[in-house]
Design a protein around this motif. Structure first.
Motif, PDB file in Angstrom:
ATOM      1  N   ALA A   1      31.207   0.783  43.153  1.00 32.19           N
ATOM      2  CA  ALA A   1      31.037   1.612  41.959  1.00 32.19           C
ATOM      3  C   ALA A   1      31.065   3.091  42.346  1.00 32.19           C
ATOM      4  N   THR A   2      31.741   3.910  41.537  1.00 33.99           N
ATOM      5  CA  THR A   2      31.910   5.317  41.868  1.00 33.99           C
ATOM      6  C   THR A   2      31.002   6.220  41.036  1.00 33.99           C
ATOM      7  N   LEU A   3      30.812   7.427  41.535  1.00 32.53           N
ATOM      8  CA  LEU A   3      30.016   8.424  40.827  1.00 32.53           C
ATOM      9  C   LEU A   3      30.628   8.732  39.470  1.00 32.53           C
ATOM     10  N   ALA A   4      31.936   8.947  39.428  1.00 30.79           N
ATOM     11  CA  ALA A   4      32.590   9.253  38.153  1.00 30.79           C
ATOM     12  C   ALA A   4      32.476   8.101  37.178  1.00 30.79           C
ATOM     13  N   GLY A   5      32.591   6.884  37.673  1.00 31.22           N
ATOM     14  CA  GLY A   5      32.474   5.725  36.799  1.00 31.22           C
ATOM     15  C   GLY A   5      31.111   5.641  36.153  1.00 31.22           C
TER      16      GLY A   5
END
Length: 268
Positions: free
Chosen positions: A101-105
């Motif tokens: 999971a990404t920060l932007a997501g």
């Protein structure tokens, strides 16, 4: 005729993303797709793009690439990033999900905000967004969505030493529900006077008010019972519009005020 299954594109670099945005209408930018639920949309993934995965730590701030994973952030350790951000990451999803999971997501999800939104809002983070010819900077206080045709390229997070730094997550563990929300309470003092204060409460609603925070900045410690009571009344009044706008479950408002009162007692 077979039902349209949508389009999913891969990009090797930022230039590829700009090209796809220019040539494909209504294109959605996604990360590792941990929240991707619409098989019929057109999307391009930022996953694996090195220039969007950088972490650059300076003395007063940290620049995170939008494709940095939550596990990468957590691996920096609680003493090397703002503690409320670290605690928010650790409370998000599960270990395997944080690995992808990404920060932007987390911060750009539609509808209910992700767990990291509240600490970034309280910390006065800033978003850098770009087109091939333009760069803009969006304060988190004014962030609602990435402007059309722009790509999120950086999240700058200020680094400060807060004397009181509290993050609390409300709702089910490891997943979001209508009863989920994140609370952040930051206070700095100088000579027994409140020098700065940041309060954020985020779920389906987004609440932060400089007007509210300013009511106690400059106040001498310890706070009186009347000062705490007056502040809670102001907090309820100033947050009411946001709670009403999102038809938030009443229990969340109660939890917000309870958390606020409990942490104000730390200053009494």
């Amino acid at each position: 005729m077979e039902e349209n299954r949508g389009t999913f594109l891969l990009a090797k670099n930022l230039a590829d993303i700009f090209y796809h945005i220019k040539t494909v209408s209504d294109l959605r930018i996604v990360g590792s797709c941990t929240q991707f639920t619409d098989p019929h949309c057109k999307a391009v993934s930022t996953y694996g793009i090195a220039e969007l995965q950088n972490i650059d730590k300076k003395e007063r701030y940290i620049d995170f690439g939008p494709a940095v994973t939550l596990a990468q952030i957590a691996s920096m350790g609680r003493t090397n990033i703002p503690s409320v951000l670290y605690d928010a990451v650790e409370s998000t999803a599960t270990g395997p999900i944080r690995n992808i999971a990404t920060l932007a997501g987390n911060i750009c999800r539609e509808g209910q905000k992700g767990t990291l939104f509240a600490p970034l809002l309280a910390l006065d983070a800033r978003l850098e967004v770009k087109t091939p010819s333009t760069t803009k900077y969006i304060p988190f206080l004014k962030f609602t969505e990435i402007p059309k045709s722009f790509v999120l390229t950086k999240i700058r997070v200020p680094v400060s030493d807060w004397e009181i730094s509290v993050f609390k997550r409300i709702g089910p563990d490891s997943k979001l529900s209508p009863l989920s929300a994140s609370f952040v309470f930051l206070v700095d003092t100088e000579n027994d006077v409140i020098a700065d204060m940041k309060i954020a409460f985020v779920g389906e609603m987004v609440f932060r008010s400089r007007e509210l925070e300013n009511k106690l900045i400059g106040s001498k410690l310890p706070l009186t019972d009347k000062a705490v009571s007056d502040f809670l009344v102001a907090a309820e009044e100033l947050s009411q519009e946001e709670f009403n706008r999102n038809v938030t479950p009443p229990i969340l408002k109660d939890q917000f005020l309870n958390l606020l009162e409990y942490n104000l007692q730390l200053l009494s």
